[in-house]
Each structure stands twice: as C-alpha cells, then as structure tokens.
Design a protein around this motif. Sequence first.
Motif, mmCIF file in Angstrom:
data_model
loop_
_atom_site.group_PDB
_atom_site.id
_atom_site.type_symbol
_atom_site.label_atom_id
_atom_site.label_comp_id
_atom_site.label_asym_id
_atom_site.label_seq_id
_atom_site.Cartn_x
_atom_site.Cartn_y
_atom_site.Cartn_z
ATOM 1 N N GLY A 52 0.819 -1.203 0.000
ATOM 2 C CA GLY A 52 0.000 0.000 0.000
ATOM 3 C C GLY A 52 0.854 1.254 0.000
ATOM 4 N N ASP A 53 0.193 2.409 -0.042
ATOM 5 C CA ASP A 53 0.917 3.677 -0.114
ATOM 6 C C ASP A 53 1.263 4.250 1.254
ATOM 7 O OD1 ASP A 53 0.882 3.793 -2.928
ATOM 8 O OD2 ASP A 53 -1.149 4.623 -2.919
ATOM 9 N N ASP A 54 0.481 3.901 2.264
ATOM 10 C CA ASP A 54 0.647 4.533 3.572
ATOM 11 C C ASP A 54 1.673 3.833 4.455
ATOM 12 O OD1 ASP A 54 -1.308 6.348 2.856
ATOM 13 O OD2 ASP A 54 -2.927 5.089 3.643
ATOM 14 N N GLN A 55 1.957 2.584 4.176
ATOM 15 C CA GLN A 55 2.908 1.832 5.012
ATOM 16 C C GLN A 55 4.303 2.419 4.848
ATOM 17 O OE1 GLN A 55 2.314 -2.445 4.925
ATOM 18 N NE2 GLN A 55 4.541 -2.790 4.998
ATOM 19 N N GLU A 56 5.007 2.598 5.976
ATOM 20 C CA GLU A 56 6.305 3.276 5.928
ATOM 21 C C GLU A 56 7.354 2.473 5.175
ATOM 22 O OE1 GLU A 56 9.797 4.990 8.925
ATOM 23 O OE2 GLU A 56 7.893 4.282 9.737
ATOM 24 N N GLU A 57 7.389 1.167 5.373
ATOM 25 C CA GLU A 57 8.435 0.363 4.752
ATOM 26 C C GLU A 57 7.942 -1.048 4.455
ATOM 27 O OE1 GLU A 57 11.545 -1.410 7.418
ATOM 28 O OE2 GLU A 57 10.819 0.123 8.802
ATOM 29 N N VAL A 58 8.705 -1.752 3.645
ATOM 30 C CA VAL A 58 8.453 -3.168 3.391
ATOM 31 C C VAL A 58 8.870 -3.944 4.631
ATOM 32 C CG1 VAL A 58 9.010 -5.133 1.926
ATOM 33 C CG2 VAL A 58 8.876 -2.841 0.928
ATOM 34 N N SER A 59 8.011 -4.819 5.097
ATOM 35 C CA SER A 59 8.334 -5.602 6.290
ATOM 36 C C SER A 59 8.806 -7.000 5.911
ATOM 37 C CB SER A 59 7.101 -5.710 7.197
ATOM 38 O OG SER A 59 6.134 -6.557 6.608
ATOM 39 N N GLY A 60 9.337 -7.690 6.910
ATOM 40 C CA GLY A 60 9.752 -9.073 6.688
ATOM 41 C C GLY A 60 8.595 -9.964 6.307
ATOM 42 N N ASP A 61 7.414 -9.687 6.874
ATOM 43 C CA ASP A 61 6.230 -10.475 6.519
ATOM 44 C C ASP A 61 5.788 -10.189 5.088
ATOM 45 O OD1 ASP A 61 6.115 -11.684 8.999
ATOM 46 O OD2 ASP A 61 4.796 -10.146 9.853
ATOM 47 N N ASP A 62 5.947 -8.938 4.650
ATOM 48 C CA ASP A 62 5.516 -8.566 3.297
ATOM 49 C C ASP A 62 6.235 -9.363 2.222
ATOM 50 O OD1 ASP A 62 3.717 -6.611 4.164
ATOM 51 O OD2 ASP A 62 5.256 -5.042 4.188
ATOM 52 N N ILE A 63 7.541 -9.524 2.395
ATOM 53 C CA ILE A 63 8.303 -10.130 1.302
ATOM 54 C C ILE A 63 7.911 -11.586 1.063
ATOM 55 C CG2 ILE A 63 10.246 -8.550 1.552
ATOM 56 C CD1 ILE A 63 11.779 -10.713 2.986
ATOM 57 N N HIS A 64 7.348 -12.242 2.087
ATOM 58 C CA HIS A 64 6.900 -13.625 1.902
ATOM 59 C C HIS A 64 5.629 -13.703 1.064
ATOM 60 C CE1 HIS A 64 10.005 -14.943 4.555
ATOM 61 N NE2 HIS A 64 9.518 -14.297 5.598
ATOM 62 N N LYS A 65 5.009 -12.550 0.820
ATOM 63 C CA LYS A 65 3.781 -12.504 0.026
ATOM 64 C C LYS A 65 4.042 -12.042 -1.410
ATOM 65 C CE LYS A 65 1.423 -10.998 4.257
ATOM 66 N NZ LYS A 65 0.740 -9.838 4.914
ATOM 67 N N MET A 66 5.301 -11.982 -1.799
ATOM 68 C CA MET A 66 5.672 -11.451 -3.115
ATOM 69 C C MET A 66 6.411 -12.497 -3.932
ATOM 70 S SD MET A 66 6.994 -7.608 -2.193
ATOM 71 C CE MET A 66 6.357 -6.709 -0.798
ATOM 72 N N PRO A 67 5.693 -13.346 -4.664
ATOM 73 C CA PRO A 67 6.374 -14.390 -5.453
ATOM 74 C C PRO A 67 7.229 -13.818 -6.580
ATOM 75 C CG PRO A 67 4.012 -14.340 -5.915
ATOM 76 C CD PRO A 67 4.231 -13.467 -4.721
ATOM 77 N N TYR A 68 6.815 -12.698 -7.155
ATOM 78 C CA TYR A 68 7.613 -12.142 -8.258
ATOM 79 C C TYR A 68 8.926 -11.573 -7.730
ATOM 80 C CZ TYR A 68 8.587 -10.173 -12.842
ATOM 81 O OH TYR A 68 9.161 -9.886 -14.071
ATOM 82 N N LEU A 69 8.902 -10.973 -6.534
ATOM 83 C CA LEU A 69 10.146 -10.495 -5.911
ATOM 84 C C LEU A 69 11.120 -11.648 -5.747
ATOM 85 C CD1 LEU A 69 11.914 -8.475 -4.289
ATOM 86 C CD2 LEU A 69 10.544 -9.084 -2.272
ATOM 87 N N LYS A 70 10.654 -12.769 -5.230
ATOM 88 C CA LYS A 70 11.530 -13.931 -5.058
ATOM 89 C C LYS A 70 12.055 -14.411 -6.401
ATOM 90 C CE LYS A 70 11.814 -18.263 -2.485
ATOM 91 N NZ LYS A 70 12.640 -17.686 -1.417
ATOM 92 N N ALA A 71 11.192 -14.386 -7.430
ATOM 93 C CA ALA A 71 11.610 -14.820 -8.764
ATOM 94 C C ALA A 71 12.698 -13.904 -9.316
ATOM 95 C CB ALA A 71 10.405 -14.845 -9.700
ATOM 96 N N VAL A 72 12.577 -12.600 -9.083
ATOM 97 C CA VAL A 72 13.590 -11.647 -9.547
ATOM 98 C C VAL A 72 14.941 -11.933 -8.876
ATOM 99 C CG1 VAL A 72 14.308 -9.212 -9.414
ATOM 100 C CG2 VAL A 72 12.005 -9.800 -10.206
ATOM 101 N N VAL A 73 14.911 -12.172 -7.570
ATOM 102 C CA VAL A 73 16.160 -12.447 -6.844
ATOM 103 C C VAL A 73 16.775 -13.765 -7.308
ATOM 104 C CG1 VAL A 73 17.118 -12.976 -4.575
ATOM 105 C CG2 VAL A 73 15.550 -11.041 -4.848
ATOM 106 N N LEU A 74 15.958 -14.797 -7.456
ATOM 107 C CA LEU A 74 16.486 -16.086 -7.918
ATOM 108 C C LEU A 74 17.077 -15.972 -9.319
ATOM 109 C CD1 LEU A 74 13.749 -18.575 -6.649
ATOM 110 C CD2 LEU A 74 16.129 -18.451 -5.882
ATOM 111 N N GLU A 75 16.405 -15.229 -10.197
ATOM 112 C CA GLU A 75 16.927 -15.065 -11.549
ATOM 113 C C GLU A 75 18.248 -14.300 -11.535
ATOM 114 O OE1 GLU A 75 16.553 -15.243 -15.961
ATOM 115 O OE2 GLU A 75 16.550 -16.493 -14.156
#
Length: 513
Positions: A347-370
């Motif tokens: 969202g726009d109001d959240q100050e930062e990406v949290s540790g819990d957030d990144i587990h909900k982002m499959p494309y982020l993980k795909a980018v890092v693995l690639e």
Amino acid sequence: METWQIFLGVILFALPLTLLLFRSRKTGGGGTRRPIPPGPPSFPVLGSMVWLTNSPADGESLLRRLFARYGSIVSLRVGSQLSIFVADRRLAHAALVERGAALADRPTLASVRIMGENDNTITRASYGPVWRLLRRNLVSETLHPSRVRLFAPARSWVRRVLLDKLRDESSSGGAAVVETFQYAMFCLLVLMCFGERLDEPAVRAIAAAQRDQLLYITGKMAVFAFFPSLTKHLFRDRLRTAHAMRRRQKELLVPLINARREYKSSGGEPRKETTFEHSYVDTLLDIKLPEEGDRPLTDNELVILCSEFLNAGTDTTSTGLQWIMAELVKNPAIQEKLYEEIKATTGDDQEEVSGDDIHKMPYLKAVVLEGLRKHPPGHFVLPHKAAEDMEIGDYLIPKGATVNFMVAEMGRDEREWEKPLEFSPDRFLPGGAGEGVDVTGNREIKMMPFGVGRRICAGLGIAMLHLEYFVASMVREFEWQEVAGEEVDFAEKNEFTVVMKKPLRPRLVPRRS
C-alpha cells in the motif's frame, strides 16, 4: 609477465629430468582403475604447464577452454596438488549430495599456514568436531529465525541509511551505487556481529581494513600454493604486508569484542541506546573447544571468525544487489511489474516493506532467484577435499584431491535453461522451468549460488532475506533508469566476488514524496 610466472618458469626449465618421473597409475595386483579426469600436461611436483602462460587470476577463462577441449570435468595441478573442476550439474549432485561426506573436507591453504594461523573457522575447518561446533553455533544462535527477528530494527535502520544515501547521490545525476550497497551491508553485518550501531567513520574504517585484506589475499597470496617453503622467502614482502593487515584488523575489532565481554559480564545491561541485546560475538565468547581441553577461543581466533562473518555477508550481498538492480535498470518492464507487486502488497501509507511482506511477493523472489542464477556473486564454491578415493562419472577422484564446481556454468547451461543469458524472472513462476527450484540442491542441482551438500553456505536463508528486503525497498522508493552515456554493461570482473567491470550508475527517480 608476473613474478610468480617467471619463478615457476625457471624451475620448470631448470629441472627437465622431472619428465622421467611420468608413469601410469596402476592399482596393486596389476589391475587398472578408472583414470583421473583429463587435463593439460603437467610435471610431477611442479604442476600444470598452463601456469607458464596463464595467471591463477584468469582461471575461469582458462577452465572454459579446458572444458571445451576435455569435457565437463578436468584436472589441473598447482604444484603437487591435484585440483579437479566440475561443470556438470549431475556430476556435482553425485559428488556433493550422494557422496557428500567424502567431499565435506577442506584443503589446507598454504597461505594460512605461512601466516601462522589455524583452521578454526567455519569456512576453513576440516570436517570434524570443531567445524560442527562453530557452524551449529552460527546457525542456531545467530541465523535461526528467532534470532533473525531480533535484528529487524537493525535492517530497518540500514534501510534508512541506504535510501538516504541513494537519495543524496541521485540529486547529482547518475549514482555510483555499488559503494553505497557495500557500506549499507557493512553497517548491518557489523551491527549483527558486535551488537553495536557504530558511526560512519568507524564502519568505514572496519570496511576498508576488511576489503583491503580480502583483495590482497585473493590477488597476492595465491603464489604460496607453489613451493611454500621457497615462496615464503622469495615473497616475504607479501607476507609482511598480510601480517600488517591482520594487525590492523585486530586493532579495530578487539576493542569491539572487549566491549561485548563487558556487556555480558554486566548482565546484558545496554550501555547506550545503540547497543543491541544480541550479537554474534556474544555466542563466540561462550564457545569452549572440547577437543582442546575446553579452552575458550583466543582473541586471534575471535578476530578471524568475526572477519569471516563480515566478509561472508557483505561482499556477496552487495554484489548480488548490484547485479539485480542492473538487470532491473536494463529491463524496465520487469521493474514495473515488480513495483506493482510491491505496491499492491504494502500500500501507499505503510512506511516500509516488512519481513512479513516479502513472503507474500512471489515475483520479488523470482527476480532475486533469476539474478542469482544469471549472476552468482561467486563463480566457484569454496574448494572441497576428497577424504577417500571416489568415483564420479567415469573418473577417479583420488584421496586428497581438491575439487571445485563451476557455479556460473551450471546456472547458464543452455541444456537446462531456455535462453540462459536472458533475464527472465517468469521462469521461476508457476509453469516456468525454474518453478520450485531447490537452491539447496538436495533433490537436483539446476543452480547452486550458495553451494550444496554438507558445506552449503550457512547464511543461505538470511542472504535471501536481505536481497529480497533491500531490492523491494529500493524499487518501492525509486524508479531505476538507465543514463545516457552510462549504459548498463554486463561485463564481469573478478575480485573477491565477480563484480560489474563497469559499476552501475543509474538515475534514481523518487516514486514517493
């Protein structure tokens, strides 16, 4: 021609009678056994002749030529030491997973012995009780998920440091981001190691001492693999320099270690608001070596273990970040797709990406693995040593041989990956060739950026966390654009890790006020 090449050439040509020592390998009783892997001609005791015209620093390009000539497993000799290199993923799995115990040892480094140091580190220790103790301590007391959560405030602080520095640099046009990545990761690893949030001059002093020593060892100390009893005299200036660098490390790190001793003896009462309740050093101070009369670690051993911790988590992560962000600069459609996933999750109001957030982002993980597939920070694993004679494929790996594996070649193998030189994170999404890829290599090896088997990188989990967390934070904060005249160049350069020869200098456009 380098000094070491002249030195080796003189010996080779001064001792032509060593040719008489060539003989075929035979087993007792007259039967033949499998041959060792093929390779270029070599002199017994003196090593492969290719070292007359090739520097160890150019070993990867040399090995590619040898693989093209001899196949996916080749032999080289460095002095009297037989070194075997494997580029095939199936052979790597057979060696490191199916026969893992036989290859879990480490070769002794001549430079370490000449420096008067022991092997009581996680990366150098033999496969035995000291290694098990040190690795178990690191994994359970510092890298365990419950401990990693304790460092969430540290990651948040470093995120602010990183973004503030990138913001300052972006105002002047193209930002040279790699130095900023290195500094930010060093801030984080120093805090995790010593439990203290240091100011910038202190962090930079430690970082400079670490990096200078690391680059010197990788660039200047390889010569001691050739006849160390002679080279330690011929290259004594290098030894003096290496000892001076180690003394500088002790001057910087021992006071921080002593500060944690005081902290622990006071019952864990924070001295100031920058002191964290847990650190890697705390766990090292509790270690006793049962094989050596339950003695504690010496200051020298503590310094080397802290140095190992800093090097392992800083250079590899900052290198990985640079390659991944370079690909996102060069592929704006992929960057935009990633940004949309981050935005939808946080969202726009959240100050930062949290540790819990990144587990909900499959494309982020795909980018890092690639990124790790195409640009692994290390193109080799740390060397293994055969504890016994073993057969891999059609060849014999003799007891005592050093064995290494071509990480980049496996991740870019066109037999396993469609268009391997393209950056395509979609291959790691459902339906892609990399779906469910096991980076531990236990099931099969398709890529092995952290190594595999019993000596797999202990920091695999936290490395993935840091890469995902900081990539997501930087993409959420800025649009990363290519700058005319500073186009992304994917040419590689060997340092401690494999870095961009031309450092990334993007334009950073703020996405949020």
